[in-house]
Design an enzyme around this catalytic site. Structure first.
Site, short mmCIF file in Angstrom:
data_model
loop_
_atom_site.label_atom_id
_atom_site.label_comp_id
_atom_site.label_asym_id
_atom_site.label_seq_id
_atom_site.Cartn_x
_atom_site.Cartn_y
_atom_site.Cartn_z
N ASN A 46 -9.19 -8.40 -15.50
CA ASN A 46 -9.71 -9.55 -14.76
C ASN A 46 -10.68 -9.04 -13.70
O ASN A 46 -10.26 -8.43 -12.71
CB ASN A 46 -8.53 -10.30 -14.11
N PRO A 47 -11.97 -9.24 -13.89
CA PRO A 47 -12.94 -8.67 -12.94
C PRO A 47 -12.73 -9.17 -11.51
O PRO A 47 -12.96 -8.43 -10.56
CB PRO A 47 -14.30 -9.15 -13.47
N GLY A 98 -0.43 -8.85 -4.10
CA GLY A 98 -1.81 -9.23 -3.88
C GLY A 98 -2.75 -8.66 -4.92
O GLY A 98 -3.92 -9.04 -4.98
N GLY A 147 -5.84 0.32 -8.29
CA GLY A 147 -5.37 0.11 -6.92
C GLY A 147 -5.76 1.19 -5.94
O GLY A 147 -5.89 0.93 -4.74
N GLU A 148 -5.94 2.41 -6.42
CA GLU A 148 -6.11 3.53 -5.49
C GLU A 148 -7.46 4.24 -5.56
O GLU A 148 -7.92 4.78 -4.55
CB GLU A 148 -4.97 4.53 -5.69
N GLN A 153 -9.40 -5.47 -5.76
CA GLN A 153 -8.58 -4.29 -5.51
C GLN A 153 -9.45 -3.11 -5.12
O GLN A 153 -9.14 -2.35 -4.20
CB GLN A 153 -7.79 -3.91 -6.78
N PHE A 180 0.81 -1.23 0.00
CA PHE A 180 0.00 0.00 0.00
C PHE A 180 0.84 1.27 0.00
O PHE A 180 0.38 2.32 0.45
CB PHE A 180 -0.97 0.00 1.19
N GLY A 208 -5.99 1.68 -14.26
CA GLY A 208 -5.45 1.35 -12.93
C GLY A 208 -6.54 1.37 -11.88
O GLY A 208 -7.44 2.20 -11.92
N ARG A 211 -10.15 -0.43 -19.14
CA ARG A 211 -10.42 -1.83 -19.38
C ARG A 211 -10.18 -2.64 -18.12
O ARG A 211 -9.24 -2.41 -17.38
CB ARG A 211 -9.55 -2.37 -20.51
#
Lengths: 753, 494
Positions: A646-647, A491, A718-719, A653, A265, A716, A643
């Site tokens: 991978n759902p 992860g 992740g955030e 995430q 993180f 992206g 896009r």
């Protein structure tokens, strides 16, 4: 280093494969490649490699935040059975000081967690600074002997009170290419003064700590002047080059292994004290050393998220058009490192206010330097601006979704003037509104039994990043395809989605593709930060696959097979064992050329495009009318992350981001004793990350609409999930109770007031 | 150890089972906090049921000295299955994305497996989530927040509280819950299910000497008391949920530790005509199962007490033995007018819990004494409640905890007992509030008056869990909440 492609793929109904997916693998909810290893406890994290002759190191932390060591007695500790040595500033190897300034051609110059010369000085700069490390044959002996090291200090009063130092803040200047810490459109102060409707609120957010479940751990081993480091990090390249610089060896002589990383993180991007000390200890002991930090050790030696004090003032017309948006922020860094988070960044791109003013200031304290933590700046800034916008809706008597939709920018970013590569924020709000059933929003202050019920909404935006990714793609005559790159798997699912991208770009079945990663012996990967790793890899994978296809096609021409034939068959027919394509180079003139090309593209891009993931959160809270206890009972979010490769991993995430946001909203807070500049709650018992029961059913949707300016259309994920979560909850509390809580976390005493 | 014996030779008595496992190369169980908060270290041990069988019980390996498991059966994630021979729990976690960074996963696996094997967990039903939903969200509407029968139980009877002591920082918990709720019944040839019918290994007397001290497990109470007489400074260790934290976080070591958690005399539970006697070394989970709802006030307290992982280790005697002002059992036991049964070489004595605490972490327990049992007088009051206010919903330390036990006759309060935690240096009885209620009508007016009295109970202080003002406010509203609850119940009952 190879993970067998042992995928148990979930069969998804064809309707769930999103339209516009470039192939059969991308867009599929493929199972994680490493799920089985993790579920059976066989995945090895950095403290778990069996190494012959291994010793264990435990740190001795200074109990003062500023001062000098006046006496240090290690004799009792050294005499304890099993102790190999006690490393202090008396016997530790002298290291080259960390780089004084950032070099854009070598970003590992940013890797220093702090400028403290650990164990090379008798000065103490932050509470918990390691002043000794005990190395012993067993962990138990090292732990106990660490308590036997006697240290005396001459203490100097530290500066630890953020609020008291606000008057000593200095302005933060925005740096080109770096995330914005300020911006201006027109004369916002004047426009605010003229606005018929005004909202002006002050906010505070506390320090947060990452609390990845895996505490930082290093296993270091020297072979002459060659160093091997097993380190759960999120930037192998930085770690390798930074350690080389500090220890005065060449980068090629540092081998970094980071196969599995137990969450990061942002907290494992830089190189912190324990990594350096483990390497120093191994050098002196001439034995391999493992240094696994305790949870408290992580709090004491790794930075967290900066606290903020913020003001948001919005002026609007009676019809709800924003005339002025002012966002002023003060954050803090350490006297020995850290930098400003981009706290105002959201305010520059969420709304098309006629005038905008965003400014940041910073103070220096005798505390551990801050570092990036999931959406650094956006997480805190969005709480303030999205709370203020909600308050504006209340004052205007407008629906908060309508108010947001009414103020969406057109094609260009209001402050930067750059063109949005594609902007779907309004669609996320509209779709979320429908999915949540917003039309049935109860009246403010609706009571259900002992609870007050409220619904809240907030918008989210997070910029998209790309970094250099050097990759090596190999096809062999059996048809196996291997992608090698020193990228990171903490992860997020990168090792899984990389296979999907290669499969489709090269037009081979997913089962044939293997990703090799997490090792500095592989081509240099992108850092896992800024939500940019997948997009960065996508760009290089596309290039590598195109080049590979071209070579395969010329081979197939030679052997009389049609273009696009199965790579394994082409190679067999041509009598070739394997074929390798490389994108980028790690060293030499080609590496420099790659750097130059990357930097110029980045500068050019930043002048032309504003690329960002966006989203909208909708939630329901229940507040116990008597006690102020807060529960989040329902949650729907819609995101545009470009896009979706991978759902399954993408949604996880996003959910993970939301849950960290729920922590920020409801419980997470690093408490500093302002007199001693010491963290008071360095533990998972006293720092409240969400537990299972705190988390409602999280309903996540993605638009799955590729961004035309990003590699494979990936923005992206992740955030963006954490952005706006604090405000969504606070806005729902406002709706339930009538109380606008402007200080995080939203604890029951603040809600009761 | 995963079906094969392993020697403890050369192990220090302060070494936890977690550190021991990892030194053996069994690195599935991991350290995330070393104080029983995160569950990354969760393992399964074979523990006795109330009958003659075994219950797989998940505990925090980071807290328990390995010596305390001498002769016991331990299973870790590595023992449950391998990548080529997955355990059903591992398979569900892997295919549903329950594992993200993977660090918490083996701990979740063990907690989940223990619940998977829990006797009485319902058989799977047709409502088991459709695997094709993997990674895709079923549409949630305002009326249907999820597909589970309730917020804490799956359609397969899986009790989510089994995972309350496991933290995940990555997944948002959702895929983990999906995995838990998708589990069916154990197969007929499942060796761990087959193990349940036979008794677990008996506790055996043991002694381990090391560089920093000795761990001794006596065979019975007499031996324990004689060891205690010889070593008056010995630390009595039961579930080690407190002592393990002292060792790991504060570096405590003791020259002599006496393991009392398996003493047969401390593990009885009996319901007599005039009292319920609970052995001090029964874990809170064992007490909960053993009482089977006979003391409703304790039933209300149990789910609020830390987490299932901690309750599987922590004992009722240990919670009183530490003398903490913020333990969760004292407010409940104070309201129940419980007595502490103290045993020493000279015999036994009983002390009302209200007289037991003398100061911050101070009690009337004398040198050479240990808590043998807790006695709850019967009959029980008919109106009881337990209110715990904490920063987090579960797995947290209370800011304020209140236990209520009231007798009402024809709308009049004939007896009121109220226990408070977190508002003074010790758990206390709210004596003034009790007096303000007794002999008076259980009416809104009287309750409001008594609530004002209750606001002034104790001497709450400001700390990072809550402000003194908030604690005071909470005290003031607790009685109003109780009154509102009883009014609702009466309406429902009518």
């Amino acid at each position: 280093m190879t993970i067998a492609p042992e995928r148990t793929t979930t069969t998804a109904p064809p309707t769930e494969v999103p339209a516009g997916a470039p192939g059969p693998a991308i867009g599929r909810a493929v199972d994680r490649v490493d799920g089985l290893a993790k579920a059976t406890g066989t995945a090895r994290f950095s403290a778990e490699y069996p190494i012959p002759g291994l010793t264990h190191a435990v740190l001795v932390h200074a109990p003062i935040a500023r001062g000098r060591i006046t006496a240090l007695d290690t004799t009792v500790a050294e005499a304890h059975p099993g102790v190999v040595l006690v490393l202090t500033h008396h016997n530790a190897p002298r290291l080259t000081p960390p780089p004084a300034r950032m070099n854009p051609m070598d970003l590992s110059t940013m890797a220093a967690g702090s400028t403290i010369p650990f164990l090379n000085t008798d000065e103490v700069h932050v509470d918990g600074q390691p002043v000794a490390a005990v190395v012993a044959e067993t962990l138990e002996a090292a732990q106990y002997a660490a308590s036997l090291v006697r240290v005396e200090y001459l203490e100097v009063t530290p500066t630890g009170d953020f609020d008291a130092e606000l008057g000593n803040s200095t302005p933060v200047r925005s740096m080109p290419v770096m995330p914005p810490t300020g911006g201006k459109r027109g004369d916002a102060r004047a426009a605010y003064g003229r606005s018929p409707v005004q909202v002006d609120l002050a906010f505070s957010t506390p320090q947060h700590n990452h609390n990845a479940l895996e505490p930082h751990a290093t296993t270091a081993e020297w072979d002459g002047d060659r160093l091997t480091v097993y380190e759960g990090c999120q930037n192998i390249d930085w770690t390798q080059k930074y350690l080389a610089k500090r220890f005065g060896i060449s980068a090629g002589d540092v081998h970094v292994v980071a196969k599995f990383v137990g969450g990061a993180f942002g907290g494992k991007s830089k190189v912190w004290a324990a990594t350096l000390i483990a390497c120093m200890a191994a050098k002196v002991a001439q034995r391999p050393v493992r240094l696994a930090l305790t949870r408290e050790g992580v709090y004491r030696t790794v930075g967290g998220r900066t606290p903020t004090r913020q003001r948001v003032a919005i002026g609007a017309s009676a019809s709800g058009h924003m005339e002025a948006l002012i966002h002023e922020v003060t954050s803090r860094k350490g006297r020995v490192g850290g930098e400003a988070d981009q706290v105002v960044a959201c305010s520059l791109d969420l709304y098309d206010a006629a005038t905008i003013l965003a400014e940041q200031r910073i103070v220096e304290l005798d505390l551990m330097p801050n570092t990036a933590m999931r959406a650094p700046g956006e997480a805190q800034g969005s709480f303030a601006v999205e709370s203020a916008v909600d308050e504006l809706a209340v004052v205007l008597g407008l629906d908060p979704v309508d108010l947001r939709l009414r103020n969406q920018p057109g094609e260009r970013s209001p402050v930067h003037g750059t063109r949005y590569s594609h902007r779907r924020l309004a669609q996320t709000l509209e779709r979320g509104r429908d999915l949540f059933g917003w039309a049935d929003r109860p009246a403010p202050g609706t009571r259900d039994g002992k609870d007050l019920v409220g619904w809240g909404v907030a918008a989210a935006i997070h910029p998209s990043w790309e970094f250099i990714a050097n990759v090596q793609l190999t096809v062999d005559a059996t048809g196996g395809v291997t992608l090698a790159c020193a990228f990171h798997e903490m992860g997020m699912g990168t090792a899984t989605v990389v296979g999907q991208m290669v499969a489709d770009c090269l037009d081979v079945p997913l089962e044939r593709v293997t990703a090799v990663y997490g090792d500095s012996d592989l081509p240099m990967g992108p850092g896992a930060g800024g939500s940019g790793q997948t997009a960065s890899l996508a760009a290089s994978i596309e290039r590598a696959c195109r080049a590979m296809r071209k070579r395969l096609d010329s081979l197939s021409d030679r052997v009389g097979m049609p273009d696009g034939s199965d790579p394994g068959e082409v190679l067999s027919r041509a009598g070739e064992g394997s074929l390798t394509v490389e994108v980028g180079a790690d060293s030499g003139p080609r590496a420099t050329w790659g750097q130059v090309r990357f930097l110029s593209k980045m500068v050019l891009d930043s002048r032309r495009w504003m690329k960002a993931a966006t989203g909208a959160h909708f939630c329901e809270v229940r507040v116990d009318a008597d006690t102020g206890e807060l529960r989040v009972t329902r949650w729907t979010s819609v995101f545009d992350v470009g896009r979706v490769v991978n759902p399954k991993t993408t949604h996880s995430q996003l959910r993970g981001g939301i849950v960290m946001g729920l922590g920020l909203a409801m419980g997470e807070e690093t408490l500093i004793d302002t007199r001693s500049a010491r963290i008071m709650n360095p533990s998972l018992a006293e720092y409240h990350v969400p537990v299972h029961a705190d988390v409602p059913h999280l309903d996540i949707h993605t638009l799955d609409d590729p961004d035309p300016q990003m590699p494979l259309g990936i923005l992206g994920a992740g955030e963006v999930g954490i952005v706006g979560v604090g405000a969504a909850v606070a806005n729902a509390v406002r709706h339930a109770t009538g109380r606008r809580v402007t200080d995080l976390p939203l604890t029951l005493d603040r809600i009761v007031g | 150890m995963n079906g094969a014996p392993r020697a403890l030779d050369g192990t220090d008595p302060s070494t936890t089972i977690l550190d021991w496992l990892r030194a053996q190369g069994l690195t599935g169980a991991k350290e995330g906090c070393a104080e029983g908060e995160c569950g990354a270290c969760s393992i399964m041990v074979a523990r006795p049921t109330e009958g003659s069988g075994t219950q797989w019980t998940a505990i925090n390996a980071c807290l328990v000295p390995v010596a305390a498991l001498d002769g016991q059966e331990v299973v870790t994630s590595e023992g449950l299955g391998r990548p080529d021979a997955l355990h059903p729990v591992q398979r569900e976690m892997a295919v549903r994305g329950g594992s993200q960074c993977g660090y918490c996963t083996p701990g979740f696996i063990c907690s989940m497996a223990a619940e998977y094997y829990r006797e009485g967990r319902c058989a799977p039903t047709a409502a088991t989530p459709d695997p094709s939903q993997n990674g895709h969200e079923p549409a949630a509407t305002a009326n249907d927040p999820g597909n589970a029968p309730d917020h804490e139980h799956g359609p397969n009877g899986f009790d989510l509280h089994a995972l309350s002591g496991n933290l995940c920082r990555c997944t948002g918990y959702r895929p983990i819950r999906d995995a838990a709720y998708a589990l069916g019944a154990p197969a007929d040839d499942d060796p761990y299910a087959a193990r349940l019918a036979a008794a677990p290994p008996a506790a055996r007397a043991t002694r381990l000497d090391g560089a920093t001290g000795t761990y001794a497990r006596p065979g019975d109470l007499t031996e324990a008391l004689s060891l205690l007489a010889d070593h008056p400074d010995a630390v009595l260790v039961a579930g080690a949920t407190d002592w393990g934290v002292e060792v790991n976080i504060r570096g405590a070591r003791t020259p002599f530790a006496i393991g009392i958690d398996r003493l047969p005399e401390l593990r009885t539970l009996s319901v007599g005509d005039d009292s319920v006697e609970i052995g001090a070394a029964l874990s809170l989970s064992e007490v909960e199962r053993g009482l089977a709802g006979r003391v409703p006030l304790l039933d209300k307290m149990f789910p609020q007490f830390a987490s299932r992982l901690i309750r599987n280790g922590a004992t009722i005697g240990g919670n009183l033995g530490t003398g903490s002002p913020i333990g969760d059992t004292p407010p409940a036991l104070l309201a129940l007018e419980a007595l502490v049964v103290l045993a020493s070489a000279d015999g036994e004595r009983e002390v009302p819990l209200a007289d037991y605490f003398t100061g911050y972490r101070q009690t009337v327990k004398r040198e050479g004494e240990l808590i043998r049992a807790v006695r709850i007088p019967l009959p029980l009051s008919e109106v009881t409640a337990f209110h715990k206010i904490a920063k987090r919903r579960f797995d947290d330390i209370s800011s304020v905890a209140v236990g209520f036990a009231l007798d009402l006759r024809e709308g009049v309060v004939t007896k009121a007992r109220i226990g408070l935690g977190g508002v003074a240096a010790t758990p206390i009885r709210a004596l003034a509030t009790e007096a303000a209620l007794e002999g008076r009508a259980w009416s809104a007016d009287v309750v409001r008056e008594a609530a004002a009295v209750m606001r002034a109970e104790g001497t709450p202080m400001d700390d990072h869990r809550a402000s003194a003002a908030y604690r005071t406010a909470t005290l003031g509203t607790a009685l109003l909440k109780l009154h509102a609850e009883t009014a609702t119940q009466q309406e429902v009952g009518a």
